[in-house]
Design a protein around this motif. Structure first.
Motif, PDB file in Angstrom:
ATOM      1  N   THR A 110       0.845  -1.201   0.000  1.00 17.29           N
ATOM      2  CA  THR A 110       0.000   0.000   0.000  1.00 17.29           C
ATOM      3  C   THR A 110       0.882   1.253   0.000  1.00 17.29           C
ATOM      4  O   THR A 110       1.010   1.949   1.021  1.00 17.29           O
ATOM      5  N   PRO A 111       1.516   1.589  -1.128  1.00 20.65           N
ATOM      6  CA  PRO A 111       2.400   2.766  -1.186  1.00 20.65           C
ATOM      7  C   PRO A 111       1.627   4.051  -1.490  1.00 20.65           C
ATOM      8  O   PRO A 111       1.727   4.614  -2.585  1.00 20.65           O
ATOM      9  N   ILE A 112       0.850   4.533  -0.528  1.00 15.79           N
ATOM     10  CA  ILE A 112      -0.008   5.702  -0.766  1.00 15.79           C
ATOM     11  C   ILE A 112       0.827   6.954  -1.037  1.00 15.79           C
ATOM     12  O   ILE A 112       0.571   7.702  -1.987  1.00 15.79           O
ATOM     13  N   GLY A 113       1.827   7.222  -0.200  1.00 13.92           N
ATOM     14  CA  GLY A 113       2.622   8.444  -0.360  1.00 13.92           C
ATOM     15  C   GLY A 113       3.298   8.523  -1.714  1.00 13.92           C
ATOM     16  O   GLY A 113       3.222   9.549  -2.410  1.00 13.92           O
ATOM     17  N   VAL A 114       3.977   7.460  -2.122  1.00 10.69           N
ATOM     18  CA  VAL A 114       4.652   7.418  -3.419  1.00 10.69           C
ATOM     19  C   VAL A 114       3.640   7.619  -4.549  1.00 10.69           C
ATOM     20  O   VAL A 114       3.886   8.357  -5.512  1.00 10.69           O
ATOM     21  N   SER A 115       2.486   6.972  -4.424  1.00 12.95           N
ATOM     22  CA  SER A 115       1.470   7.038  -5.478  1.00 12.95           C
ATOM     23  C   SER A 115       0.865   8.434  -5.590  1.00 12.95           C
ATOM     24  O   SER A 115       0.522   8.888  -6.690  1.00 12.95           O
ATOM     25  N   LEU A 116       0.708   9.130  -4.458  1.00 10.28           N
ATOM     26  CA  LEU A 116       0.209  10.504  -4.515  1.00 10.28           C
ATOM     27  C   LEU A 116       1.156  11.395  -5.310  1.00 10.28           C
ATOM     28  O   LEU A 116       0.715  12.224  -6.122  1.00 10.28           O
ATOM     29  N   ARG A 117       2.452  11.251  -5.089  1.00 10.50           N
ATOM     30  CA  ARG A 117       3.425  12.040  -5.852  1.00 10.50           C
ATOM     31  C   ARG A 117       3.303  11.765  -7.347  1.00 10.50           C
ATOM     32  O   ARG A 117       3.318  12.678  -8.168  1.00 10.50           O
ATOM     33  N   GLU A 118       3.162  10.490  -7.703  1.00 11.42           N
ATOM     34  CA  GLU A 118       3.067  10.133  -9.115  1.00 11.42           C
ATOM     35  C   GLU A 118       1.745  10.607  -9.726  1.00 11.42           C
ATOM     36  O   GLU A 118       1.704  11.040 -10.882  1.00 11.42           O
ATOM     37  N   ALA A 119       0.663  10.539  -8.965  1.00 14.52           N
ATOM     38  CA  ALA A 119      -0.632  11.000  -9.462  1.00 14.52           C
ATOM     39  C   ALA A 119      -0.606  12.500  -9.736  1.00 14.52           C
ATOM     40  O   ALA A 119      -1.193  12.979 -10.711  1.00 14.52           O
ATOM     41  N   ALA A 120       0.090  13.246  -8.867  1.00 10.21           N
ATOM     42  CA  ALA A 120       0.223  14.686  -9.105  1.00 10.21           C
ATOM     43  C   ALA A 120       0.948  14.942 -10.422  1.00 10.21           C
ATOM     44  O   ALA A 120       0.595  15.866 -11.173  1.00 10.21           O
ATOM     45  N   LYS A 121       1.960  14.132 -10.726  1.00 12.05           N
ATOM     46  CA  LYS A 121       2.670  14.267 -12.009  1.00 12.05           C
ATOM     47  C   LYS A 121       1.746  13.930 -13.175  1.00 12.05           C
ATOM     48  O   LYS A 121       1.829  14.544 -14.242  1.00 12.05           O
ATOM     49  N   ASP A 122       0.870  12.933 -12.987  1.00 10.81           N
ATOM     50  CA  ASP A 122      -0.071  12.559 -14.048  1.00 10.81           C
ATOM     51  C   ASP A 122      -0.921  13.747 -14.486  1.00 10.81           C
ATOM     52  O   ASP A 122      -1.310  13.857 -15.652  1.00 10.81           O
ATOM     53  N   LEU A 123      -1.224  14.631 -13.545  1.00  7.25           N
ATOM     54  CA  LEU A 123      -2.170  15.718 -13.806  1.00  7.25           C
ATOM     55  C   LEU A 123      -1.524  16.946 -14.439  1.00  7.25           C
ATOM     56  O   LEU A 123      -2.229  17.889 -14.821  1.00  7.25           O
ATOM     57  N   PRO A 146       2.085   9.594   3.933  1.00 10.49           N
ATOM     58  CA  PRO A 146       1.149  10.197   2.983  1.00 10.49           C
ATOM     59  C   PRO A 146       0.745  11.626   3.326  1.00 10.49           C
ATOM     60  O   PRO A 146       0.625  12.469   2.437  1.00 10.49           O
ATOM     61  N   CYS A 147       0.542  11.915   4.610  1.00 15.18           N
ATOM     62  CA  CYS A 147       0.112  13.266   4.969  1.00 15.18           C
ATOM     63  C   CYS A 147       1.219  14.282   4.710  1.00 15.18           C
ATOM     64  O   CYS A 147       0.955  15.423   4.327  1.00 15.18           O
ATOM     65  N   GLU A 148       2.486  13.857   4.895  1.00 14.73           N
ATOM     66  CA  GLU A 148       3.599  14.752   4.583  1.00 14.73           C
ATOM     67  C   GLU A 148       3.695  14.992   3.084  1.00 14.73           C
ATOM     68  O   GLU A 148       4.016  16.090   2.629  1.00 14.73           O
ATOM     69  N   VAL A 149       3.414  13.969   2.291  1.00 11.38           N
ATOM     70  CA  VAL A 149       3.383  14.147   0.825  1.00 11.38           C
ATOM     71  C   VAL A 149       2.279  15.130   0.453  1.00 11.38           C
ATOM     72  O   VAL A 149       2.466  15.995  -0.406  1.00 11.38           O
ATOM     73  N   ALA A 150       1.128  15.002   1.106  1.00  9.01           N
ATOM     74  CA  ALA A 150       0.023  15.918   0.830  1.00  9.01           C
ATOM     75  C   ALA A 150       0.421  17.357   1.140  1.00  9.01           C
ATOM     76  O   ALA A 150       0.142  18.279   0.371  1.00  9.01           O
ATOM     77  N   ARG A 151       1.109  17.555   2.292  1.00 11.11           N
ATOM     78  CA  ARG A 151       1.580  18.908   2.634  1.00 11.11           C
ATOM     79  C   ARG A 151       2.600  19.399   1.620  1.00 11.11           C
ATOM     80  O   ARG A 151       2.623  20.583   1.255  1.00 11.11           O
TER      81      ARG A 151
END
Length: 597
Positions: A110-123, A146-151
């Motif tokens: 469950t790599p949520i933090g890594v995936s959030l970074r990549e999803a931001a690049k997708d957009l 994940p919350c630190e990635v969000a910040r």
């Protein structure tokens, strides 16, 4: 001059780019989602988003935990893939996306933090962007948390928010998932089974791109009077208020015909106190049309639209003939002032006569279940019948439904909402329900003039009941019904959390809508209005609504932004009647506008 050109029209905001981020970790194989696995429920929910996404809404899909079933953490925590690039959902894209979803398997980490970074690049790096995360558990790969990635994403200053659905997420996980939504200005919702996952995911998706969808053929009414006004035929048109200018149009109507004119101003930033919209029609006398109809509405500030409409009276001798059967329509603007941003205005024009009466009225097929989710304008209002309908909405949404009513029937509407224990409050936030009649003018909900039930710091279940109201027929021997129920035809129901606190916007809440239609339709000759072959898109399956309005795809559509007016701009009727604001209690008491004869 006939209104068939395409003059400058209200500018449509760029639709948000949306990336769905789906958890395919091993725990999604748990068989506890209402008789099926979490994975099967997630596939169902994502497929529905793909099927219902508007073509103009760019949509992408990323997954994590989908390909590596082993125990090596380094490999498992790099397991995130873009399955579908962010692209408008044309037919080919939909077909491809659905096939890919069908083949999903849940196997990994469950790599949520890594995936959030990549999803931001997708957009990409420009425009409005949203990530919608569906997860059943916490990140198993931190760092990065994940919350630190969000910040980190928020600190980049980009227009990016993350909405999160916690799917059967335990309480220990919710804090992490809610933090992701909170720090990016997104929304969080829980889901326990396939239905709630489908509903809440759909709600978060909708809120990413629209609130009110104004539609119609572009037209530019004259701001100087009837003389140089464009000629409008039956149909729906899209114009705009600028400054404090009124809008004028010419219209053809014989003495044996009846005319309906409705106008709806769509708020983007809220109304000033006491805003009024009015429509009038008839021969132009001293520059102002009169003699056929006149109606007005005064804003109470608790809706994203202010709407009014009227019909000319039936029977010979009830109106003044116009030279060459050419009269004039004016939409009076006491909504915008000089310096205000242009405001979209829908203009609906209809004609009733022996020909339309002979053709008869057609009604759309009522919808049920997931298909009964409310639409986002009068034209996209979802047709429903008697019964109870349930869905979720995001705070800031104000969905519409429609029901068909005949003289002699009674209408009762009951709408409920459940707010969470940590719901943010403002002094004027509450639960509101508005019923509009077939002229698109608001009706009285209750005889005690209650318009909105204030939350007053409370949470839990709130309910509003409108009716029962008897539907009658306009009679030229009587004054109009000041309650607004003397117009058989299509009635519209709108529900919303009124004047929400800014922190509440986007919170997903469950609502219910119960419609009861009783009584026996009375034999009569209710007028059948024709609103043109290409008025605007409607959600009807039969191609026409109960007023004879036809659906077509040729109209222009624009989406209005959330109404973020502060409480100081709350519009309480002034000059129409007294209003009492009970901030510490539970109710606004207001006097609705008087109907003009």
């Amino acid at each position: 001059m006939t209104a068939n050109a395409s003059p400058a029209e209200p500018e449509a905001p760029e639709p948000a780019r949306i990336d769905l981020l789906l958890d395919l970790s091993g725990s999604m194989n748990e068989n506890d989602a209402g008789g099926q696995t979490r994975l099967a429920a997630a596939k169902q929910a994502v497929t529905r988003i793909i099927e219902t996404a508007p073509e103009q809404a760019p949509l992408g899909l990323r997954v994590y935990g989908a390909t590596y079933p082993g125990q090596d953490k380094k490999q498992g925590c790099a397991d995130t893939q873009q399955v579908l690039p962010v692209t408008p959902m044309d037919r080919a894209a939909r077909t491809d996306a659905k096939k890919r979803v069908e083949g999903f398997k849940a196997v990994g980490f469950t790599p949520i933090g890594v995936s959030l970074r990549e999803a931001a690049k997708d957009l990409g790096t420009s425009g409005k962007r949203r990530i919608i995360l569906i997860s059943d558990g916490e990140d198993t790969c931190a760092p990065p948390p994940p919350c630190e990635v969000a910040r980190e994403l928020k600190a980049q200053g980009v227009d990016l928010a993350v909405d999160v659905v916690g799917f059967r997420a335990p309480s220990s996980v919710r804090a992490q998932l809610k933090c992701i939504a909170d720090v990016t200005g997104g929304s969080y919702a829980d889901a326990e089974d396939a239905d709630s996952l489908t509903g809440n995911l759909g709600t978060l998706f909708r809120k990413a791109w629209r609130t009110y969808n104004a539609t119609g053929k572009p037209v530019e009414g004259s701001p100087t009077g009837c003389q140089d006004a464009p000629l409008v035929t039956p149909g729906q048109y899209l114009d705009r208020f600028t400054g404090g200018r009124d809008l004028y149009y010419k219209v053809k109507k014989r003495p044996d015909q009846r005319l309906q004119v409705s106008a709806t101003a769509v708020a983007e930033k809220g109304y000033s106190r006491g805003s009024i919209i009015a429509v009038a029609a008839g021969p132009a006398a001293n520059g102002k049309p009169s003699g056929w109809l006149r109606e007005f509405e005064q804003s109470m500030g608790w809706a994203n639209v202010i709407s009014t409409g009227g019909r000319s009276k039936p029977g010979a001798g009830n109106e003044t003939p116009a030279p060459d059967d050419t009269g004039c329509i004016v939409v009076e603007n006491q909504v915008t002032e000089a310096g205000d941003k242009p405001m979209p205005v829908e203009l609906l024009v209809g004609i009733a006569d022996k020909t339309t009466q002979g053709a008869g009225a057609q009604s759309p097929e009522p919808r049920t279940g997931a298909d009964a989710e409310g639409g986002f304008s009068f034209n996209s209002a979802t047709p429903i019948g008697p019964g109870t309908h349930r869905q979720s909405i995001a705070i800031g949404e104000a969905p519409f439904w429609r029901v068909e009513l005949k003289a002699g029937q009674k209408l009762t509407v009951k709408a409920g909402v459940d707010t969470p224990g940590d719901f943010p409050h403002s002094p004027t936030s509450g639960w509101g329900v508005t019923v509009y009649n077939a002229q698109r003018e608001s009706t009285l909900c209750n005889e005690d003039h209650r318009s909105t039930e204030l939350f007053a710091g409370r949470t839990g279940h709130f309910e509003r009941v409108c009716g029962p109201w008897q539907i009658t027929e306009q009679d030229d021997a009587k004054n109009p019904d000041s309650n607004g129920y003397d117009v058989p035809g299509t009635y519209y129901i709108q529900a919303q959390v009124a004047e929400p606190d800014d922190k509440a916007k986007g919170i997903v809440v469950p609502i219910s809508l119960t419609v009861d239609i009783s009584g026996t339709p009375r034999a009569g000759n209710s007028p059948v209005f024709y609103f043109g072959d290409a008025a605007a898109q409607t959600p009807t399956r039969s191609g026409a609504n109960g007023n004879g309005e036809q659906g077509a795809a040729s109209g222009t559509a624009i989406a209005a932004k959330d109404d973020d007016s502060p409480a100081g701009r709350l519009a309480v009727p002034a000059g129409v009647g007294a209003a009492v604001l009970l901030v510490g209690g539970i109710t606004f008491y207001v006097l609705r506008r008087r109907r003009a004869a």
